[in-house]
Write a protein that holds these residues in place. Structure first.
Motif, PDB file in Angstrom:
ATOM      1  N   SER A 119      -3.238  15.095-110.533  1.00  0.00           N
ATOM      2  CA  SER A 119      -2.505  13.932-110.043  1.00  0.00           C
ATOM      3  C   SER A 119      -3.326  12.663-110.190  1.00  0.00           C
ATOM      4  O   SER A 119      -2.814  11.616-110.629  1.00  0.00           O
ATOM      5  N   THR A 120      -4.615  12.752-109.857  1.00  0.00           N
ATOM      6  CA  THR A 120      -5.488  11.579-109.983  1.00  0.00           C
ATOM      7  C   THR A 120      -5.629  11.148-111.445  1.00  0.00           C
ATOM      8  O   THR A 120      -5.547   9.951-111.777  1.00  0.00           O
ATOM      9  N   PHE A 121      -5.812  12.117-112.345  1.00  0.00           N
ATOM     10  CA  PHE A 121      -5.964  11.791-113.759  1.00  0.00           C
ATOM     11  C   PHE A 121      -4.689  11.167-114.338  1.00  0.00           C
ATOM     12  O   PHE A 121      -4.746  10.176-115.072  1.00  0.00           O
ATOM     13  N   LEU A 122      -3.543  11.750-113.976  1.00  0.00           N
ATOM     14  CA  LEU A 122      -2.285  11.201-114.488  1.00  0.00           C
ATOM     15  C   LEU A 122      -2.027   9.802-113.947  1.00  0.00           C
ATOM     16  O   LEU A 122      -1.473   8.946-114.652  1.00  0.00           O
ATOM     17  N   THR A 123      -2.394   9.569-112.705  1.00  0.00           N
ATOM     18  CA  THR A 123      -2.216   8.225-112.134  1.00  0.00           C
ATOM     19  C   THR A 123      -3.061   7.207-112.882  1.00  0.00           C
ATOM     20  O   THR A 123      -2.598   6.096-113.190  1.00  0.00           O
ATOM     21  N   GLU A 124      -4.306   7.589-113.214  1.00  0.00           N
ATOM     22  CA  GLU A 124      -5.160   6.683-113.977  1.00  0.00           C
ATOM     23  C   GLU A 124      -4.563   6.409-115.354  1.00  0.00           C
ATOM     24  O   GLU A 124      -4.526   5.262-115.829  1.00  0.00           O
ATOM     25  N   VAL A 125      -4.102   7.477-116.030  1.00  0.00           N
ATOM     26  CA  VAL A 125      -3.511   7.296-117.363  1.00  0.00           C
ATOM     27  C   VAL A 125      -2.267   6.429-117.286  1.00  0.00           C
ATOM     28  O   VAL A 125      -2.039   5.538-118.120  1.00  0.00           O
ATOM     29  N   MET A 126      -1.433   6.665-116.286  1.00  0.00           N
ATOM     30  CA  MET A 126      -0.203   5.890-116.143  1.00  0.00           C
ATOM     31  C   MET A 126      -0.508   4.409-115.912  1.00  0.00           C
ATOM     32  O   MET A 126       0.112   3.531-116.528  1.00  0.00           O
ATOM     33  N   ASN A 127      -1.495   4.126-115.062  1.00  0.00           N
ATOM     34  CA  ASN A 127      -1.846   2.726-114.801  1.00  0.00           C
ATOM     35  C   ASN A 127      -2.397   2.051-116.046  1.00  0.00           C
ATOM     36  O   ASN A 127      -2.048   0.902-116.365  1.00  0.00           O
ATOM     37  N   VAL A 128      -3.281   2.777-116.758  1.00  0.00           N
ATOM     38  CA  VAL A 128      -3.860   2.202-117.973  1.00  0.00           C
ATOM     39  C   VAL A 128      -2.780   1.972-119.024  1.00  0.00           C
ATOM     40  O   VAL A 128      -2.747   0.916-119.691  1.00  0.00           O
ATOM     41  N   PHE A 129      -1.880   2.939-119.187  1.00  0.00           N
ATOM     42  CA  PHE A 129      -0.843   2.794-120.196  1.00  0.00           C
ATOM     43  C   PHE A 129       0.109   1.652-119.848  1.00  0.00           C
ATOM     44  O   PHE A 129       0.588   0.909-120.725  1.00  0.00           O
ATOM     45  N   THR A 130       0.399   1.492-118.568  1.00  0.00           N
ATOM     46  CA  THR A 130       1.262   0.384-118.142  1.00  0.00           C
ATOM     47  C   THR A 130       0.611  -0.959-118.450  1.00  0.00           C
ATOM     48  O   THR A 130       1.275  -1.907-118.925  1.00  0.00           O
ATOM     49  N   GLU A 131      -0.693  -1.032-118.203  1.00  0.00           N
ATOM     50  CA  GLU A 131      -1.413  -2.276-118.527  1.00  0.00           C
ATOM     51  C   GLU A 131      -1.399  -2.539-120.034  1.00  0.00           C
ATOM     52  O   GLU A 131      -1.247  -3.687-120.481  1.00  0.00           O
ATOM     53  N   GLN A 132      -1.540  -1.477-120.829  1.00  0.00           N
ATOM     54  CA  GLN A 132      -1.492  -1.631-122.275  1.00  0.00           C
ATOM     55  C   GLN A 132      -0.119  -2.131-122.715  1.00  0.00           C
ATOM     56  O   GLN A 132      -0.008  -3.012-123.593  1.00  0.00           O
ATOM     57  N   ALA A 133       0.915  -1.587-122.124  1.00  0.00           N
ATOM     58  CA  ALA A 133       2.267  -2.007-122.503  1.00  0.00           C
ATOM     59  C   ALA A 133       2.539  -3.458-122.115  1.00  0.00           C
ATOM     60  O   ALA A 133       3.349  -4.133-122.755  1.00  0.00           O
ATOM     61  N   ASN A 134       1.871  -3.932-121.095  1.00  0.00           N
ATOM     62  CA  ASN A 134       2.060  -5.320-120.656  1.00  0.00           C
ATOM     63  C   ASN A 134       1.154  -6.298-121.385  1.00  0.00           C
ATOM     64  O   ASN A 134       1.070  -7.474-121.009  1.00  0.00           O
ATOM     65  N   GLY A 135       0.464  -5.805-122.405  1.00  0.00           N
ATOM     66  CA  GLY A 135      -0.324  -6.704-123.230  1.00  0.00           C
ATOM     67  C   GLY A 135      -1.776  -6.806-122.851  1.00  0.00           C
ATOM     68  O   GLY A 135      -2.500  -7.617-123.415  1.00  0.00           O
ATOM     69  N   ARG A 136      -2.215  -6.012-121.911  1.00  0.00           N
ATOM     70  CA  ARG A 136      -3.616  -6.061-121.494  1.00  0.00           C
ATOM     71  C   ARG A 136      -4.369  -4.904-122.139  1.00  0.00           C
ATOM     72  O   ARG A 136      -3.856  -3.802-122.261  1.00  0.00           O
ATOM     73  N   THR A 137      -5.586  -5.178-122.541  1.00  0.00           N
ATOM     74  CA  THR A 137      -6.425  -4.161-123.161  1.00  0.00           C
ATOM     75  C   THR A 137      -7.259  -3.482-122.074  1.00  0.00           C
ATOM     76  O   THR A 137      -8.271  -4.020-121.616  1.00  0.00           O
ATOM     77  N   VAL A 138      -6.805  -2.321-121.649  1.00  0.00           N
ATOM     78  CA  VAL A 138      -7.467  -1.565-120.583  1.00  0.00           C
ATOM     79  C   VAL A 138      -7.573  -0.108-121.027  1.00  0.00           C
ATOM     80  O   VAL A 138      -6.654   0.428-121.643  1.00  0.00           O
TER      81      VAL A 138
END
Length: 382
Positions: free
Chosen positions: A252-271
């Motif tokens: 759950s912790t790993f997926l939450t991190e991936v989801m947050n990072v991917f959301t930031e990537q989709a919003n134009g941020r390089t994370v």
């Protein structure tokens, strides 16, 4: 995350050392160790304490024979010897030698009963034939405080003694009107009667008591082993449940991190994902793999390979799936190519890589092998 219940299963015996009983056990039985989790240890203490209680019963039996002791020298001698033997066995028992004490008290009880019959004043009489039944006492004691097989040995020995004593022991003669009267021979001479009819009840009683004592001890020992196996299986199940909770928390912790990072990537941020250095973290080796896919996604997004609307919708779809898997409302298979496909190659590839990663982890590292049958403890149950 749920904490594991580390409270041990109860290792106490049927009784507590409280009151007069506790005082007696503390005085005469082996000291109870702090750790009573092992079955062999509990059996050691149980038999030591049971031996102390058996000796109390023997002393009570000797006191009950006080009137007999005053009228018959052999009974008095047997009672005195039995009391001395009981004191010696209590000393051995207190000195952590319950097995030696159990053999001594059982053998001497059997010998003292036999001795009282052999040394009967005047010879064998009808009243002494009933005394053969007292040999059931050491047979039961053997099954309780030594071993079930020893009870059969004692039953065999006692039966041999009954037969030999009845046919070889000189018989007492009662003086009736100046004539010597053999009451045992008189009974044998009755119609449809014979010597075997005089002792068959005693013979069969000792045999049946030995067999029943063996069966009772065997059933009790099997029940202890089954209870111990159930306890071990319960502990193993508790360990597996605790490990599954840990795994679920890590996923759950790993997926939450991936989801947050991917959301930031989709919003134009390089994370990117933070590098995991802990050797105990099962996802640490895969952080670099996921970051490489995210870096490729970021490069393609910047080149404008897809429309922003398509990228946004695909990102939202992947983020939604990751969130549901993280909270365990969807299985990991929801990321499989046959279930998740957005048309955006890099998003589908990232979803597929996540599926392979999570599925591999769940099937290899986190699958607990099936529980093995509980090993039979060594010691008293063998």
């Amino acid at each position: 995350m749920v904490k594991r219940d580390t409270k041990p299963l109860s290792g106490s015996l049927w009784w507590e050392r409280k009151g007069m009983l506790g005082w007696w056990l503390n005085l005469t039985a082996a000291i109870r160790p702090t750790d009573m989790s092992e079955l062999a240890t509990r059996e050691y203490i149980r038999k030591s304490e049971l031996l102390s209680l058996v000796i109390v019963g023997i002393c009570g039996f000797v006191l009950a024979l006080t009137s007999n002791s005053l009228s018959d020298p052999s009974t008095l001698l047997a009672a005195i010897l039995l009391l001395i033997t009981s004191v010696i066995c209590l000393i051995f028992n207190r000195c952590n030698k319950p097995q030696i004490a159990a053999y001594i008290i059982t053998i001497f009880t059997c010998l003292i009963i036999m001795l009282s019959i052999v040394l009967a004043k005047g010879g064998l009489r009808m009243t002494w034939i009933v005394t053969y039944d007292l040999l059931t006492v050491p047979i039961l004691m053997a099954a309780l405080i030594i071993h079930r097989n020893v009870a059969l040995v004692f039953a065999f020995i006692c039966d041999i003694f009954v037969v030999l004593d009845f046919f070889l022991h000189p018989r007492a003669h009662i003086m009736v009107h100046g004539f010597a009267f053999d009451e045992i021979q008189w009974e044998i001479d009755q119609p449809f009667f014979n010597p075997w009819a005089m002792i068959n009840r005693n013979f069969l009683l000792l045999l049946f008591v030995g067999i029943l004592a063996w069966m009772a001890a065997y059933s009790f020992e099997k029940a202890l082993l089954w209870a111990e196996q159930i306890k071990q299986e319960a502990l193993a199940a508790q360990d597996r449940a605790f490990e599954n909770e840990q795994v679920a928390g890590l996923v759950s912790t790993f997926l939450t991190e991936v989801m947050n990072v991917f959301t930031e990537q989709a919003n134009g941020r390089t994370v990117y994902l933070a590098v995991r250095s802990s050797q105990d973290d099962p996802f640490a080796p895969y952080t670099h793999l996921v970051n490489e896919r995210l870096r490729r996604f970021d490069q393609l997004r910047k080149k404008g390979s897809w429309q922003d609307v398509q990228v946004t919708e695909a990102s939202k779809a992947l983020s939604n799936i990751l969130h549901k898997i993280a909270v365990r409302s969807l299985p990991i298979q929801a990321l499989a190519p046959s279930h998740f496909r957005t048309g955006i190659e890099i998003v589908d590839e990232l979803a597929n890589q996540m599926y392979i990663l999570l599925y591999h982890q769940s099937q290899s590292q986190f699958v607990t092998p099936p529980p093995q049958p509980a090993r039979q403890p060594d010691g008293y149950l063998q």
